[in-house]
Design an enzyme around this catalytic site. Structure first.
Site, PDB file in Angstrom:
ATOM      1  N   ASP A   1      10.646 -48.475 -28.998  1.00 55.24           N
ATOM      2  CA  ASP A   1      10.725 -47.475 -30.064  1.00 55.24           C
ATOM      3  C   ASP A   1       9.310 -47.075 -30.445  1.00 55.24           C
ATOM      4  O   ASP A   1       8.350 -47.813 -30.192  1.00 55.24           O
ATOM      5  CB  ASP A   1      11.462 -48.024 -31.286  1.00 55.24           C
ATOM      6  CG  ASP A   1      11.643 -46.961 -32.374  1.00 55.24           C
ATOM      7  OD1 ASP A   1      12.044 -45.829 -32.040  1.00 55.24           O
ATOM      8  OD2 ASP A   1      11.356 -47.245 -33.553  1.00 55.24           O
ATOM      9  N   SER A   2       9.204 -45.919 -31.072  1.00 55.95           N
ATOM     10  CA  SER A   2       7.894 -45.459 -31.524  1.00 55.95           C
ATOM     11  C   SER A   2       7.397 -46.270 -32.708  1.00 55.95           C
ATOM     12  O   SER A   2       6.215 -46.188 -33.065  1.00 55.95           O
ATOM     13  CB  SER A   2       7.967 -43.975 -31.916  1.00 55.95           C
ATOM     14  OG  SER A   2       8.900 -43.787 -32.974  1.00 55.95           O
TER      15      SER A   2
ATOM     16  N   CYS B   1      15.117 -45.061 -29.441  1.00 55.26           N
ATOM     17  CA  CYS B   1      14.413 -44.019 -30.199  1.00 55.26           C
ATOM     18  C   CYS B   1      15.047 -42.693 -29.829  1.00 55.26           C
ATOM     19  O   CYS B   1      15.075 -42.321 -28.649  1.00 55.26           O
ATOM     20  CB  CYS B   1      12.929 -44.032 -29.839  1.00 55.26           C
ATOM     21  SG  CYS B   1      11.957 -42.671 -30.538  1.00 55.26           S
TER      22      CYS B   1
ATOM     23  N   GLU C   1       8.493 -46.168 -42.686  1.00 54.01           N
ATOM     24  CA  GLU C   1       7.438 -46.902 -41.977  1.00 54.01           C
ATOM     25  C   GLU C   1       6.397 -47.476 -42.947  1.00 54.01           C
ATOM     26  O   GLU C   1       5.820 -48.539 -42.696  1.00 54.01           O
ATOM     27  CB  GLU C   1       6.743 -45.987 -40.964  1.00 54.01           C
ATOM     28  CG  GLU C   1       7.599 -45.612 -39.759  1.00 54.01           C
ATOM     29  CD  GLU C   1       7.380 -46.543 -38.578  1.00 54.01           C
ATOM     30  OE1 GLU C   1       6.268 -47.063 -38.429  1.00 54.01           O
ATOM     31  OE2 GLU C   1       8.338 -46.744 -37.803  1.00 54.01           O
TER      32      GLU C   1
ATOM     33  N   CYS D   1      18.564 -41.211 -35.965  1.00 56.21           N
ATOM     34  CA  CYS D   1      17.240 -41.823 -35.912  1.00 56.21           C
ATOM     35  C   CYS D   1      17.444 -43.285 -36.251  1.00 56.21           C
ATOM     36  O   CYS D   1      18.108 -43.608 -37.252  1.00 56.21           O
ATOM     37  CB  CYS D   1      16.284 -41.166 -36.907  1.00 56.21           C
ATOM     38  SG  CYS D   1      14.668 -41.990 -36.999  1.00 56.21           S
TER      39      CYS D   1
ATOM     40  N   HIS E   1      15.594 -45.390 -37.494  1.00 54.13           N
ATOM     41  CA  HIS E   1      14.994 -45.832 -38.756  1.00 54.13           C
ATOM     42  C   HIS E   1      15.981 -45.705 -39.925  1.00 54.13           C
ATOM     43  O   HIS E   1      15.913 -46.469 -40.886  1.00 54.13           O
ATOM     44  CB  HIS E   1      13.766 -44.989 -39.108  1.00 54.13           C
ATOM     45  CG  HIS E   1      12.547 -45.297 -38.311  1.00 54.13           C
ATOM     46  ND1 HIS E   1      12.434 -44.992 -36.972  1.00 54.13           N
ATOM     47  CD2 HIS E   1      11.366 -45.871 -38.667  1.00 54.13           C
ATOM     48  CE1 HIS E   1      11.242 -45.358 -36.538  1.00 54.13           C
ATOM     49  NE2 HIS E   1      10.575 -45.895 -37.542  1.00 54.13           N
TER      50      HIS E   1
END
Length: 280
Positions: free
Chosen positions: A10-11, A73, A158, A192, A194
């Site tokens: 994942d990023s 991702c 993040e 997403c 996240h």
């Protein structure tokens, strides 16, 4: 047996929500997680840059012995996966495989809706790619899909700001925008990895009849099915129950703290320089 883990990429942190579900569905395997936090977020970057960064990380995971890599991702799946599958793997190692999160989700998301209207929340890159529009239409041509980019959600998550009062404004902002496109939307897809971190906030700002669907369990079940259908890959994978975590940020303590929240378990990571990835 030679170590051959499953690679999870994942990023940033979001892929850990998928990783958690994969371990629950497939315990005992060896796994390596790579978070490209130093170059995150990917959402606003170009196709070529996202492909470059993603392929560098995939090659690094190959070099660690992973014959199978999951792009946990959505942005990377939308903007890099096809090129990697159709072109890069042929030149690198055709026996290895790279899978994404969009197709497994599109294959079943239509089963959640009664009104045949779905809202998709994602990064700018995922939304602009149109990947979900195309994939869902392939499997559920009678389902209408509405999209909404949420560019501030990943930075808030993040940076650990998602529990602050100011975050509530931006959660409600994008939800109001997606629901304004159609009052008949009864299913919201968190496109997403996240976004499950703020799922409760999202649900609190939606009508009670709207289902909120995250991808972790969907992707994990799809991987279980994939390995059943591809025993030639399943038998290659090593099973020592080892989980390793790597990040491209040199602040591993900060990564470990935030990653533990996503993974719901303590995380101890190792730093890998983004410059070293470029050499792969």
């Amino acid at each position: 047996m030679q170590r051959q883990p499953i690679g999870i990429f994942d990023s940033g942190f979001g892929g850990l929500t998928v990783f958690k579900s994969i371990i629950e569905q497939l315990p005992g395997y060896d796994y390596i997680y790579m978070g490209d936090n130093a170059r995150a977020p990917y959402g606003n970057r170009s196709f070529s840059t996202i492909h470059q960064y993603t392929w560098e990380c995939v090659q690094w995971l190959f070099d660690q012995g992973c014959p199978l890599v999951i792009l946990a991702c959505n942005t990377a799946s939308a903007k890099a996966l096809r090129t990697i599958q159709q072109h890069d793997l042929k030149n690198a190692d055709p026996s290895k495989r790279v899978l994404g999160v969009i197709r497994p989700t599109a294959e079943i998301i239509g089963q959640y809706t009664q009104s045949k209207q779905i809202g998709v929340l994602g990064t700018k890159g995922t939304v602009q790619s149109g990947s979900y529009l195309l994939e869902i239409e392939n499997f559920f041509p009678d389902v209408k899909v509405y999209q909404q980019a949420c560019p501030l959600w990943v930075p808030l998550i993040e940076n650990g700001e998602y529990n602050q009062p100011g975050a509530d404004f931006f959660v409600k902002l994008y939800l109001d925008q997606i629901m304004a496109q159609s009052a008949q939307i009864d299913t919201i897809l968190l496109a997403c990895t996240h976004y499950p971190i703020i799922k409760q906030k999202i649900e609190a700002n939606l009508p009670a009849n709207v289902k909120v669907v995250s991808q972790g369990d969907i992707v994990a079940k799809s991987l279980v099915d994939y390995l059943h259908r591809h025993p030639e890959m399943e038998t290659r994978l090593s099973r020592n129950g080892h989980n390793e975590f790597y990040t491209t940020t040199d602040d591993t303590a900060d990564f470990d703290h935030h990653a533990s929240l996503f993974f719901s378990a303590p995380v101890k990571s190792t730093f890998v320089s983004a410059n070293d990835l470029v050499k792969c």
